[in-house]
Design an enzyme around this catalytic site. Sequence first.
Site, PDB file in Angstrom:
ATOM      1  N   GLU A   1       0.816  -1.215   0.000  1.00 44.72           N
ATOM      2  CA  GLU A   1       0.000   0.000   0.000  1.00 44.72           C
ATOM      3  C   GLU A   1       0.849   1.263   0.000  1.00 44.72           C
ATOM      4  O   GLU A   1       0.552   2.223  -0.722  1.00 44.72           O
ATOM      5  CB  GLU A   1      -0.908  -0.021   1.233  1.00 44.72           C
ATOM      6  CG  GLU A   1      -1.832   1.182   1.324  1.00 44.72           C
ATOM      7  CD  GLU A   1      -2.641   1.172   2.610  1.00 44.72           C
ATOM      8  OE1 GLU A   1      -3.120   2.244   2.985  1.00 44.72           O
ATOM      9  OE2 GLU A   1      -2.767   0.102   3.229  1.00 44.72           O
ATOM     10  N   ASP A   2       1.915   1.280   0.813  1.00 43.68           N
ATOM     11  CA  ASP A   2       2.701   2.507   0.994  1.00 43.68           C
ATOM     12  C   ASP A   2       3.872   2.644   0.032  1.00 43.68           C
ATOM     13  O   ASP A   2       4.253   3.752  -0.327  1.00 43.68           O
ATOM     14  CB  ASP A   2       3.245   2.575   2.430  1.00 43.68           C
ATOM     15  CG  ASP A   2       2.155   2.849   3.447  1.00 43.68           C
ATOM     16  OD1 ASP A   2       1.008   3.056   3.018  1.00 43.68           O
ATOM     17  OD2 ASP A   2       2.437   2.842   4.655  1.00 43.68           O
TER      18      ASP A   2
END
Length: 759
Positions: free
Chosen positions: A124-125
Site C-alpha cells: 500500500e505505501d
Amino acid sequence: MNLTSADTNISEQPARRARRPAKQQPGVDVSAAAISTSPLAAPTVTTGVATITHLTEKLAEYMNEADLKKVKEAYRFSDEMHLGQVRKSGEPYISHPIAVAEICTEWKLDAQAIMAALLHDVMEDQDVKKDELIERFGAQVAHLVDGLSKLEKIEFQSQIEAQAENFRKMLLAMASDVRVILIKLADRLHNMRTLEVMAPAKKARIARETMEVYVPIAHRLGLNNIYRELQDLSFSHLYPTRYNVLSKAVKAARGNRREVVTKILDAVNHTLSSAGIHAEVYGREKTLYGIYKKMRAKRLSFSQVLDVYGFRVVVDSFPNCYVALGTLHSLYKPMPGKFKDYIAIRKLNGYQSLHTTLIGPYGTPVEFQIRTQEMHRTAESGVAAHWLYKNGEANMSDLQQRTHAWLQSLLDIQQQTGDSAEFLEHVKVDLFPDSVYVFTPKSKIIALPRGATPIDFAYAIHTGIGDHTVSVNINGDAAQLRTELRNGDIVEIVTDPNSRPSPTWLSFVRTGKARSAIRHHLRTINLPESISLGKQLLDQALKSISVSAELTAPMMERLLNESSAKSEEELYADIGIGKRMAALVARHIFGLLGGEAPSAPVQHTSPKELDPVTIYGSEGVSVQLAPCCLPIPGDHIVGQLRRDQGLQVHTGDCAVAKRLKQKEPERWIAVKWGTEINRRFDSRIRLIINNEKGILARVAAEIGESDGNITFVGMDEDREHVLHQLRFTIQVKDRVHLAALIRNVRKVAGVNRVTRERA
C-alpha cells in the site's frame, strides 16, 4: 544480531527503489505491549529506536530456527522499504509493523502470518508488487499481505464507497484465510493504542469505524481480549470526557470495594476447597465501556451499577462446572432469572461458561462465570486458540466449524451482492453479538441475531427454502412470517415451489444472508420491469434539466466507463430499483455534455415540476402499492424510490408518506394513474354496526351486490357489547367504484357508519 533501523548502514544496502514521500501515521508503540489477559491493563508505550529483539525472543519460544530466519528476512525487507518513512509521532515507521507482529505472537501465529504482519504496509505505501512478494517470500505470505492492503488508488463515487470496497476486499480475503483478519485486528489495535497524536475529527472517525466494524468482528471470532480493549479505546476517543469521568469514578470505587472483593474471594476459595473442587478464582472488573453501556441502557447512575466487579471460577473438568455452581448457590443466594447456561448452548462465537448472579455480602449483586481451562482459552482467544493450543487432531473443532460456516456465508452474500456498500451493510447486520437460539423440528439448534424472524431462519437453513417460504409454525402454532423468534422456539417452515420472495420481507428480515438473497431475487426476477422503469425515470430527469433523453452510443459508453455499471441495461435497472438516483445520473450526463461539473450539487426538483411516471398497477414488484394506505385509481398519488425495492406508491395524504418524505425528499417523484387499467385493487373500509342477528350476512351480501370482492373480515366489539366495529378488505376497480359501494353499504339496516380506513 540485533536488527534495528538505526543499525542499518545505508551505504551498505542495495540500491533502493524510488519511493513516494514518507506517509505519516498515528503514533507508535515500539514495545507493542502484548495483549493483557485483563482489558484494564494499559499498554506499555515507550519511545526510541525500533528493535525486533523482543519480537525474536517471543518467537523463539515456539518457532524453529528456519522459520525465525524467514521472519528476520521479512523484517529486513520491510525495514528497507519503510526507511525514511515516519509516523505522525515522528517515530520510524518500521516500529508499527514490529508492534503488529508482536501482538500476533500472543496467538502463536505461524511464520507466514508474522512475516505478513511485518510486510503488511509495503504494497500500500511503497508500491511493492504482489509478484515480487511471491518471488521473495512465497505465495501464502503474498496472499496475506494482498488481503491486508487497501485497493489501488482507483476512482470511487464517494469516500464511503471506497471504504466499503476496502472492507469487502479484506473480508473476502479473510473468508479464504482467517489469519488476514487476525493480523488486521492486531494492526487496528496498535493504531488505536497510539491514536492520541491524530486530529480530533480523524480520531473520532477511526474510533467510530473501529466500534462499528472491528469490535463486532473481534467478538464474532471470540477474541474477547481484543474485543474489550478496542471497545474501551474507541469509547475513550469518541467520548473522552465521559471516559475520563467514569475512569476516575471506577478508580475511587476500587478502594471502597476492596474489602468486599477480598471477603468474597476468601469465602469462595474456602467453600470450593471444602467441597473438593480444585479451582482458580479471581476477580475481574467490567470494562469502562461495559459500565457506560449498562448505565445508558438502564438509565442508572454510576453508584447504582453494583456489579462493577465479577468473579471467574476456572475448574479442572466439565462436571465440576455444575458442581461448583451448586456449591456457590449454597454459599450465596442466587438472584432469580439471572442464570444462563452457555455450556449446554454455547454462543455463536464458541463462548462457553455458566453465568450466575448471587447476592453477596452487604446485599451486593455479584456475577460469577464458571468454566473449564479449555473453555477459558476459547473465551479469551476464540478462533485464534487453534494456533495457541494445537492438539494435532485433523478434524476442526466446533468453534472452527462455526467460524468456517460464517466465513462461507460472506462468500454467499458476495455472490448475490454487486454493490460494496450493500455488502458491508449485510455483514454489519450479521456482526451484532446478541443471539437467539431456536430449534428445527429435528431438534437441531440454529443461532440467529436477536430480532430474527422465520424468514431469517429459513434462509439460514438454505436459500432455496427461504425463497419458497409461504408460512411458518412456531411451537406447533401458525404464526406470521414477521414474528420475532425467541430462545427455545421450535420453528417449522412451510414451502411451496411456486412461491417467491416478497419485497415486504426486506422491512423485517434481520440477517445479511436473508437480505442479500431477497434483493438478489428481486433484481433478477423483475429485471425487465426494472429496466423499463429506470429508463422512464432517467428520461424524466433529463427532460427536467433540458437535456435530450436520446443518449448517443459514445455518450453511453463514457457514462458506463465512469460508473460501476457493466451495461446500459444494468444502469437502467439500478435506477429502476432505487440503487441509483435518476437525478444524479442526469446531472452526470449534463456534465459529460460540457455543462455543469458532475460533482456539482444536485438541485432536487419538486415532483410537480417533472412529468409524472404513469402507473397501471400491473408492473410487477418493481412498482408496489404501499400497504399503509392502499392507493386505488382516482386517488392522488406520490412515489418513493426505495433502495433495491423499486418504486412504492402512496396516496398523497398518507401520514406514513409524509413522515418518510421529510427524511429523504430526493427519493420522491411524481406519479399518475394510467387511463386503461384492467385490474382490481385492495381497499379497506371500516363499519360501525349494531350488535344484532344477521348483520354480517346483510353487509356481505350488499358488498357482493355492489360488485366488490371481500378478501378479509375482522371484528372488534366495544365494552358494552352494543356496537361492533367491522373491518373489511375489499377489491374494487377505482375510487368511483369504492364510493358507490360505501353508499350502498350505508343503507343496510343496522349500519351506523362506513368509512374508508387509512393506516
